[in-house]
Design a protein around this motif. Sequence first.
Motif, mmCIF file in Angstrom:
data_model
loop_
_atom_site.group_PDB
_atom_site.id
_atom_site.type_symbol
_atom_site.label_atom_id
_atom_site.label_comp_id
_atom_site.label_asym_id
_atom_site.label_seq_id
_atom_site.Cartn_x
_atom_site.Cartn_y
_atom_site.Cartn_z
ATOM 1 N N ARG A 115 0.837 -1.205 0.000
ATOM 2 C CA ARG A 115 0.000 0.000 0.000
ATOM 3 C C ARG A 115 0.873 1.257 0.000
ATOM 4 N N GLU B 137 -4.649 -2.218 -6.584
ATOM 5 C CA GLU B 137 -5.965 -2.469 -6.008
ATOM 6 C C GLU B 137 -6.260 -3.971 -5.933
ATOM 7 N N ALA B 138 -5.814 -4.715 -6.934
ATOM 8 C CA ALA B 138 -6.041 -6.161 -6.926
ATOM 9 C C ALA B 138 -5.285 -6.821 -5.779
ATOM 10 N N SER C 207 -6.906 -6.120 -2.520
ATOM 11 C CA SER C 207 -8.180 -6.811 -2.362
ATOM 12 C C SER C 207 -8.000 -8.230 -1.839
ATOM 13 N N ARG C 208 -6.783 -8.748 -1.895
ATOM 14 C CA ARG C 208 -6.448 -10.113 -1.477
ATOM 15 C C ARG C 208 -7.073 -11.178 -2.375
ATOM 16 N N ASP C 209 -7.561 -10.802 -3.517
ATOM 17 C CA ASP C 209 -8.193 -11.745 -4.445
ATOM 18 C C ASP C 209 -7.165 -12.166 -5.488
ATOM 19 N N GLN D 238 -8.117 -11.777 -9.163
ATOM 20 C CA GLN D 238 -7.996 -10.397 -9.623
ATOM 21 C C GLN D 238 -6.538 -10.017 -9.848
#
Length: 244
Positions: free
Chosen positions: A131, A206-207, A210-212, A215
């Motif tokens: 971040r 952002e992906a 998001s921890r995905d 993504q």
Amino acid sequence: MALRSATDRDRGDGNIGANSGLLPVSSVSRREAVMNEIRRAIVLGTLKPGEKLTENRLAAALNVSRPTMREAVAQLSQEGLLIQEPYRGLRVADLDPDAIMDIARTRVALDMLAVEEILAEPTGRRLERVRGAWNELDQVPLDADPVEAQEAHVAFHRSIWVASENTLLIRLQPVTEAHITIVLAQDQAARDNPRRAHDVHKRLAEAILSRDLDQVRQALIAHTIDSVEELVAMLTAAASAGTR
């Protein structure tokens, strides 16, 4: 490549390459300053992929001793930015379309590994480093100096690998950065689209946050594979036009 010594520049001798783009480095500068100036010239396209060089001319242009230049060249060769071959001399590294695609596919795999390591850390400490890295990149203006923009992009990706705390990835980083520098130089010469560069990095950040992982993979493909495929298409078209 036309190179000028500091003395030649003072005289305004236009016969030795007034537009070499290499800035003189003080004789007391360290090896790192020389390396940074050569990297800068590669990013700006002053030193082009595949261009032949000599240590003597580089040393004269940068106003440094030959031993200092030899050390800088050795390090840049080890990193992969320069190629030094017996009987063929010294040149800027160049990457053909197949090599560029190989690097892109490998980078996606290694970046995924880094992200998996980051997300596996339960406290979120590693994720916060990502971040912070994105916040720094996001502050770089779209009209930033090309070298500043390139360094910011590389620093962002470096931060991801460092945040993973994977020892091998961290050791591989200097080599991958050299490849990224060459590819970015070619990309910048083929197209100059800072807005697109910002947006693909934003999507990637952002992906990750998001921890995905799905993504993340899609964002890495858009950032790396799709971008490189577009670059290769432009380079191939330019090469075809040049042979007509």
